[in-house]
Design an enzyme around this catalytic site. Structure first.
Site, PDB file in Angstrom:
ATOM      1  N   ASP A 285      -3.294   4.112  17.249  1.00 44.53           N
ATOM      2  CA  ASP A 285      -4.513   4.558  17.936  1.00 44.53           C
ATOM      3  C   ASP A 285      -4.160   5.183  19.285  1.00 44.53           C
ATOM      4  O   ASP A 285      -4.716   6.210  19.677  1.00 44.53           O
ATOM      5  CB  ASP A 285      -5.446   3.358  18.134  1.00 44.53           C
ATOM      6  CG  ASP A 285      -5.620   2.577  16.849  1.00 44.53           C
ATOM      7  OD1 ASP A 285      -6.184   3.128  15.895  1.00 44.53           O
ATOM      8  OD2 ASP A 285      -5.147   1.421  16.781  1.00 44.53           O
TER       9      ASP A 285
ATOM     10  N   HIS B  13      -8.128  -3.079  16.201  1.00 41.41           N
ATOM     11  CA  HIS B  13      -7.700  -1.888  15.456  1.00 41.41           C
ATOM     12  C   HIS B  13      -8.730  -1.649  14.355  1.00 41.41           C
ATOM     13  O   HIS B  13      -8.550  -2.024  13.194  1.00 41.41           O
ATOM     14  CB  HIS B  13      -6.303  -2.080  14.859  1.00 41.41           C
ATOM     15  CG  HIS B  13      -5.930  -0.959  13.930  1.00 41.41           C
ATOM     16  ND1 HIS B  13      -5.735   0.331  14.378  1.00 41.41           N
ATOM     17  CD2 HIS B  13      -5.749  -0.918  12.598  1.00 41.41           C
ATOM     18  CE1 HIS B  13      -5.448   1.103  13.341  1.00 41.41           C
ATOM     19  NE2 HIS B  13      -5.453   0.377  12.251  1.00 41.41           N
TER      20      HIS B  13
HETATM   21  N1  LIG Z   1      -2.325  -1.129  12.042  1.00 42.71           N
HETATM   22  C1  LIG Z   1      -2.331   0.150  11.703  1.00 42.71           C
HETATM   23  O1  LIG Z   1      -2.386   1.043  12.561  1.00 42.71           O
HETATM   24  C2  LIG Z   1      -2.264   0.581  10.262  1.00 42.71           C
HETATM   25  C3  LIG Z   1      -2.305  -0.337   9.240  1.00 42.71           C
HETATM   26  N2  LIG Z   1      -2.251   0.049   7.925  1.00 42.71           N
HETATM   27  C4  LIG Z   1      -2.268  -1.015   6.925  1.00 42.71           C
HETATM   28  O2  LIG Z   1      -0.932  -1.270   6.471  1.00 42.71           O
HETATM   29  C5  LIG Z   1      -0.992  -1.916   5.202  1.00 42.71           C
HETATM   30  C6  LIG Z   1       0.023  -1.302   4.243  1.00 42.71           C
HETATM   31  O3  LIG Z   1      -0.331   0.035   3.968  1.00 42.71           O
HETATM   32  P1  LIG Z   1       0.444   0.903   2.870  1.00 42.71           P
HETATM   33  O4  LIG Z   1       1.915   0.784   3.025  1.00 42.71           O
HETATM   34  O5  LIG Z   1      -0.201   2.221   2.892  1.00 42.71           O
HETATM   35  O6  LIG Z   1      -0.005   0.138   1.536  1.00 42.71           O
HETATM   36  P2  LIG Z   1       0.674   0.200   0.097  1.00 42.71           P
HETATM   37  O7  LIG Z   1      -0.327  -0.318  -0.882  1.00 42.71           O
HETATM   38  O8  LIG Z   1       1.307   1.521  -0.155  1.00 42.71           O
HETATM   39  O9  LIG Z   1       1.840  -0.859   0.237  1.00 42.71           O
HETATM   40  C7  LIG Z   1       1.581  -2.194   0.460  1.00 42.71           C
HETATM   41  C8  LIG Z   1       2.745  -2.954  -0.140  1.00 42.71           C
HETATM   42  O10 LIG Z   1       2.602  -4.308   0.230  1.00 42.71           O
HETATM   43  C9  LIG Z   1       3.030  -5.080  -0.855  1.00 42.71           C
HETATM   44  N3  LIG Z   1       2.518  -6.430  -0.742  1.00 42.71           N
HETATM   45  C10 LIG Z   1       1.288  -6.895  -1.071  1.00 42.71           C
HETATM   46  N4  LIG Z   1       1.233  -8.228  -0.867  1.00 42.71           N
HETATM   47  C11 LIG Z   1       2.431  -8.596  -0.362  1.00 42.71           C
HETATM   48  C12 LIG Z   1       2.980  -9.838   0.044  1.00 42.71           C
HETATM   49  N5  LIG Z   1       2.279 -10.972  -0.036  1.00 42.71           N
HETATM   50  N6  LIG Z   1       4.250  -9.851   0.495  1.00 42.71           N
HETATM   51  C13 LIG Z   1       4.968  -8.716   0.564  1.00 42.71           C
HETATM   52  N7  LIG Z   1       4.517  -7.518   0.182  1.00 42.71           N
HETATM   53  C14 LIG Z   1       3.251  -7.464  -0.270  1.00 42.71           C
HETATM   54  C15 LIG Z   1       2.511  -4.313  -2.074  1.00 42.71           C
HETATM   55  O11 LIG Z   1       3.225  -4.689  -3.263  1.00 42.71           O
HETATM   56  C16 LIG Z   1       2.785  -2.887  -1.665  1.00 42.71           C
HETATM   57  O12 LIG Z   1       4.071  -2.438  -2.069  1.00 42.71           O
HETATM   58  C17 LIG Z   1      -2.446  -1.805   4.748  1.00 42.71           C
HETATM   59  O13 LIG Z   1      -3.105  -3.025   5.062  1.00 42.71           O
HETATM   60  C18 LIG Z   1      -2.999  -0.701   5.643  1.00 42.71           C
HETATM   61  O14 LIG Z   1      -4.392  -0.788   5.794  1.00 42.71           O
HETATM   62  C19 LIG Z   1      -2.131   1.362   7.589  1.00 42.71           C
HETATM   63  C20 LIG Z   1      -2.090   2.320   8.551  1.00 42.71           C
HETATM   64  C21 LIG Z   1      -2.181   2.010   9.960  1.00 42.71           C
HETATM   65  O1  LIG Z   2      -7.717   3.254   8.420  1.00 42.45           O
HETATM   66  C1  LIG Z   2      -7.010   2.615   7.630  1.00 42.45           C
HETATM   67  O2  LIG Z   2      -7.427   1.917   6.708  1.00 42.45           O
HETATM   68  C2  LIG Z   2      -5.526   2.655   7.884  1.00 42.45           C
HETATM   69  C3  LIG Z   2      -5.376   2.436   9.322  1.00 42.45           C
HETATM   70  O3  LIG Z   2      -5.459   1.331   9.815  1.00 42.45           O
HETATM   71  C4  LIG Z   2      -5.316   3.612  10.190  1.00 42.45           C
HETATM   72  O4  LIG Z   2      -4.989   4.717   9.718  1.00 42.45           O
HETATM   73  O5  LIG Z   2      -5.597   3.449  11.368  1.00 42.45           O
END
Ligand SMILES: NC(=O)C1=CN([C@@H]2O[C@H](COP(=O)(O)OP(=O)(O)OC[C@H]3O[C@@H](n4cnc5c(N)ncnc54)[C@H](O)[C@@H]3O)[C@@H](O)[C@H]2O)C=CC1
Ligand SMILES: O=C([O-])CC(=O)C(=O)O
Length: 329
Positions: A160, A188
């Site tokens: 952000d 967030h």
């Molecule tokens: N804080 C932030 O700024 C942001 C947060 N996110 C969040 O990050 C997270 C991951 O996003 P992506 O990589 O796009 O998702 P994705 O679905 O591509 O990957 C998530 C991975 O986590 C694994 N997983 C699920 N449960 C698990 C567990 N108990 N232990 C270990 N691995 C596990 C899944 O098998 C999958 O490979 C989501 O919650 C998303 O909303 C995404 C973008 C920004």
């Molecule tokens: O918006 C979402 O779900 C993924 C995220 O946290 C971001 O891009 O800031």
């Protein structure tokens, strides 16, 4: 440099953020200082094979600083000896979902991970939660790691922060490097408050340079706060490489310090500063010194900012109550 490698555990290693993140960690960009790194990857059993495939590719990069990669489906093993833990693994939201919709789905992941960190991580463990809802997931993990100092649990608002800098730089037609002292407050989520009132451009107050409060209220703040949804809408999937890049920035600064004359934003445990109830994990303006984040003190908060900070903090309190109701705290 023949230092002992530091151990970095990454959960969700086979996911889209994981794929963008691991190669940057292995190349040395997370730890900085030419430090060597050992990677421990955690995945659910169904995705272990994919994580192993990524580990093969990491080998194939012949990164000089990479001292090894191991893949696990057991949190206790994955966090053994971890100096840094990046908790990425969680279900991302899809079109139309708010991050709060993920509370129940993802909350259950962070309790066992907190317990595993408590049981086996290194004494200097630093935890960054990326998986959403990140602030509250960090609170859950922290609650289940009673032997780890609470301030080692942080959640990511650096994406952000970076988004806000990019939007401001574009508006003022300056480079991102000219924008300093921007702050993300709160959660967030769409209630976050990107605050330009202390920001500077080449030492001049950014708010005066903008000179247009309606742009702030009607364009800048919602644009930054809803950027995650915009990415999902346009890209068809939630942000990945930019999230990975922000995670690199957060941990790099935590370890190596923030530059003099600037600060960054991170969701850290509140000590009651700025009226944020102690114990909540909320985003603040922070500097990093000697491996610790400190909240920047003494900033004026006017009524415009106060209302927005309070609204986001109220949402964090609601999330905390919701996960208490689910038995996760
Ligand atoms: N804080 C932030 O700024 C942001 C947060 N996110 C969040 O990050 C997270 C991951 O996003 P992506 O990589 O796009 O998702 P994705 O679905 O591509 O990957 C998530 C991975 O986590 C694994 N997983 C699920 N449960 C698990 C567990 N108990 N232990 C270990 N691995 C596990 C899944 O098998 C999958 O490979 C989501 O919650 C998303 O909303 C995404 C973008 C920004
Ligand atoms: O918006 C979402 O779900 C993924 C995220 O946290 C971001 O891009 O800031």
């Amino acid at each position: 440099m023949a230092q002992t490698p530091l151990t970095v555990t990454v959960t969700g290693a086979a996911g889209q953020i994981g794929y963008a993140l691991l190669f940057r960690i292995a190349s040395g960009q997370l730890l900085g200082g030419g430090r060597r790194v050992k990677l421990r990857l955690l995945e659910i059993p169904a995705a272990v094979r994919a994580a192993e495939g990524t580990a093969l590719e990491l080998d194939d990069c012949a990164f000089p600083l990479l001292a090894g990669v191991d893949v696990f489906d057991d949190p206790k093993q994955a966090f053994e000896g971890a100096n840094v833990a990046l908790l990425v693994g969680a279900r991302p939201r899809t079109k139309g979902m708010e991050r709060g919709d993920l509370l129940a789905a993802n909350g259950g992941i962070f309790k066992p991970q907190g317990e595993a960190i408590n049981a086996g991580a290194a004494p200097d463990i630093k935890v960054l939660v990326v998986g959403n809802p990140a602030n509250t997931n960090a609170l859950i993990a922290q609650a289940h790691a009673p032997d780890v100092p609470a301030d080692r649990f942080t959640a990511m608002t650096r994406l952000d922060h970076n988004r806000a800098i990019a939007q401001l730089a574009r508006k003022l037609q300056v480079t991102v490097g000219q924008v300093k002292k921007l702050t993300i407050w709160g959660n967030h989520s769409a209630t976050q408050y990107p605050d330009v009132f202390h920001a500077e451009v080449d030492g001049r107050p950014a708010a005066e340079l903008i000179g247009d409060r309606s742009w702030l209220a009607d364009e800048f703040i919602p644009r930054v706060a809803k950027r995650g949804a915009e990415i999902i809408e346009v890209r068809g999937a939630s942000s990945a490489a930019s999230a990975a890049s922000a995670a690199i920035d957060h941990v790099h600064d935590w370890i190596n310090g923030t530059p003099e004359g600037d600060w960054t934003s991170a969701a850290i445990v509140s000590d009651g500063s700025y009226g944020v109830p102690a114990g909540l994990i909320s985003s603040f303006p922070v500097v990093a010194r000697d491996g610790r984040f400190e909240i920047v003190q003494g900033l004026d908060v006017d009524e415009f900012s106060r209302q927005r900070i309070d609204a986001s903090v109220a949402e964090l309190q609601e999330e905390r109550t919701a996960v208490q109701g689910l038995g996760l705290l």
